[in-house]
Design a protein around this motif. Structure first.
Motif, PDB file in Angstrom:
ATOM      1  N   UNK A 122     -24.809-133.478 -21.545  1.00  0.00           N
ATOM      2  CA  UNK A 122     -24.883-135.435 -20.893  1.00  0.00           C
ATOM      3  C   UNK A 122     -25.777-135.456 -20.041  1.00  0.00           C
ATOM      4  N   UNK A 123     -27.184-134.509 -20.271  1.00  0.00           N
ATOM      5  CA  UNK A 123     -28.493-134.600 -20.441  1.00  0.00           C
ATOM      6  C   UNK A 123     -28.986-134.224 -19.059  1.00  0.00           C
ATOM      7  N   UNK A 124     -28.330-133.083 -18.715  1.00  0.00           N
ATOM      8  CA  UNK A 124     -28.704-132.319 -17.597  1.00  0.00           C
ATOM      9  C   UNK A 124     -28.465-130.950 -18.197  1.00  0.00           C
ATOM     10  N   UNK A 125     -29.975-130.327 -18.055  1.00  0.00           N
ATOM     11  CA  UNK A 125     -30.108-128.847 -18.585  1.00  0.00           C
ATOM     12  C   UNK A 125     -30.625-127.973 -17.510  1.00  0.00           C
ATOM     13  N   UNK A 126     -30.164-127.220 -17.754  1.00  0.00           N
ATOM     14  CA  UNK A 126     -30.180-125.619 -16.399  1.00  0.00           C
ATOM     15  C   UNK A 126     -30.745-123.975 -17.579  1.00  0.00           C
ATOM     16  N   UNK A 131     -32.811-113.603 -11.054  1.00  0.00           N
ATOM     17  CA  UNK A 131     -32.771-113.768  -9.649  1.00  0.00           C
ATOM     18  C   UNK A 131     -33.202-115.456  -9.366  1.00  0.00           C
ATOM     19  N   UNK A 132     -33.330-116.238 -10.360  1.00  0.00           N
ATOM     20  CA  UNK A 132     -33.896-117.674 -10.088  1.00  0.00           C
ATOM     21  C   UNK A 132     -32.182-118.346 -10.714  1.00  0.00           C
ATOM     22  N   UNK A 133     -32.868-119.983 -11.064  1.00  0.00           N
ATOM     23  CA  UNK A 133     -32.237-120.473 -11.482  1.00  0.00           C
ATOM     24  C   UNK A 133     -32.490-122.408 -11.760  1.00  0.00           C
ATOM     25  N   UNK A 134     -33.147-122.860 -12.632  1.00  0.00           N
ATOM     26  CA  UNK A 134     -33.747-124.290 -12.622  1.00  0.00           C
ATOM     27  C   UNK A 134     -33.096-125.264 -13.566  1.00  0.00           C
ATOM     28  N   UNK A 153     -40.706-138.577 -16.323  1.00  0.00           N
ATOM     29  CA  UNK A 153     -39.877-138.434 -14.852  1.00  0.00           C
ATOM     30  C   UNK A 153     -38.387-137.817 -14.536  1.00  0.00           C
ATOM     31  N   UNK A 154     -39.273-136.711 -13.787  1.00  0.00           N
ATOM     32  CA  UNK A 154     -37.584-135.666 -13.965  1.00  0.00           C
ATOM     33  C   UNK A 154     -37.512-135.322 -12.700  1.00  0.00           C
ATOM     34  N   UNK A 155     -36.555-134.561 -12.164  1.00  0.00           N
ATOM     35  CA  UNK A 155     -36.089-133.848 -11.104  1.00  0.00           C
ATOM     36  C   UNK A 155     -35.111-132.255 -11.090  1.00  0.00           C
ATOM     37  N   UNK A 156     -36.511-131.991 -10.882  1.00  0.00           N
ATOM     38  CA  UNK A 156     -35.653-130.536 -11.152  1.00  0.00           C
ATOM     39  C   UNK A 156     -36.217-129.699 -10.189  1.00  0.00           C
ATOM     40  N   UNK A 157     -34.808-128.541 -10.172  1.00  0.00           N
ATOM     41  CA  UNK A 157     -34.641-128.231  -9.143  1.00  0.00           C
ATOM     42  C   UNK A 157     -35.102-126.181  -9.373  1.00  0.00           C
ATOM     43  N   UNK A 158     -35.193-125.709  -8.207  1.00  0.00           N
ATOM     44  CA  UNK A 158     -35.318-123.944  -8.683  1.00  0.00           C
ATOM     45  C   UNK A 158     -34.893-123.760  -7.338  1.00  0.00           C
ATOM     46  N   UNK A 159     -33.587-122.099  -7.883  1.00  0.00           N
ATOM     47  CA  UNK A 159     -33.516-121.642  -6.576  1.00  0.00           C
ATOM     48  C   UNK A 159     -33.391-120.539  -6.879  1.00  0.00           C
ATOM     49  N   UNK A 160     -33.241-119.199  -5.585  1.00  0.00           N
ATOM     50  CA  UNK A 160     -33.735-118.226  -6.347  1.00  0.00           C
ATOM     51  C   UNK A 160     -33.080-117.580  -4.714  1.00  0.00           C
ATOM     52  N   UNK A 161     -32.265-115.722  -5.182  1.00  0.00           N
ATOM     53  CA  UNK A 161     -31.976-115.598  -4.376  1.00  0.00           C
ATOM     54  C   UNK A 161     -32.693-114.189  -3.404  1.00  0.00           C
TER      55      UNK A 161
END
Length: 209
Positions: A122-126, A131-134, A153-161
């Motif tokens: 639904x238009x969300x991409x991952x 050790x990271x994800x976006x 324009x986009x909301x971009x997330x980045x996470x890591x352990x």
């Protein structure tokens, strides 16, 4: 006979104390994550998602922060453990096309180790690697128009352990991606994106290569 009975009683007592000590250790030294709120990151991320990433610890603390508005909006969250493992992430409104986002995170600033795993709905991409994800989702910031962006324009997330993790391989990639997705959904609401989005309950699972 009395001496044997005494030894048996002492042995039973020692066993009870040992078992009791083990459960006390489990309760006080390895269940810190269980004492986190049921939802962390401003009630946006489930505790179970965090537990899938981080190892057992005697204590853990979480916090989140929201900065800026419109194009300058950013939402961040962290979970620190007594064992020095950290799970953290940020979601920020940026001017970036999906292609630009994908190209950057596939190389992650030049790092090339590990297999990139991707999913979308639904238009969300991952995507996740190492050790990271976006996560990427279109988001027109409050007070702006879509045409104002040089790309999109986009909301971009980045996470890591950082440090030790409970999971490895695909299990870690999936857990990190779920964390990033839940973080993104909360940030989308906090950032007041102009375009409403119908989020899926969760993103599709990564498939075997």
């Amino acid at each position: 006979m009395r001496k044997n009975t005494k030894f048996l009683a002492l042995g039973t007592t020692a066993l009870i104390l040992t078992i009791g000590g083990w459960f006390s250790y489990q309760e006080f030294f390895t269940r810190g994550l269980d004492h986190l709120p049921s939802k962390v990151c401003d009630e946006g991320v489930k505790r179970e998602t965090v537990i899938r990433v981080l190892p057992d610890t005697r204590s853990a603390e979480e916090g989140s922060d929201t900065n800026g508005a419109g194009y300058g909006f950013m939402f961040s969250c962290h979970i620190y453990t007594a064992g020095d493992s950290i799970l953290s992430g940020e979601a920020q409104i940026q001017d970036s096309s999906k292609k630009t986002w994908e190209k950057y995170y596939k190389s992650y600033g030049g790092k090339s180790e590990g297999t990139v795993e991707q999913s979308s709905s639904r238009g969300v991409y991952a995507l996740s690697r190492g050790d990271f994800a976006s996560v990427y989702i279109p988001c027109v910031p409050s007070g702006s128009k879509a045409d104002d962006a040089s790309q999109a324009y986009a909301l971009i997330s980045e996470v890591r352990v950082i440090g030790e993790s409970r999971a490895t391989g695909r299990d870690l990639h999936q857990a990190l991606t779920d964390f990033a997705y839940e973080l993104t959904r909360r940030a989308y609401a906090l950032g007041k994106c102009e375009n409403d989005h119908d989020f899926p309950d969760k993103l599709p699972r990564f498939k075997e290569n």
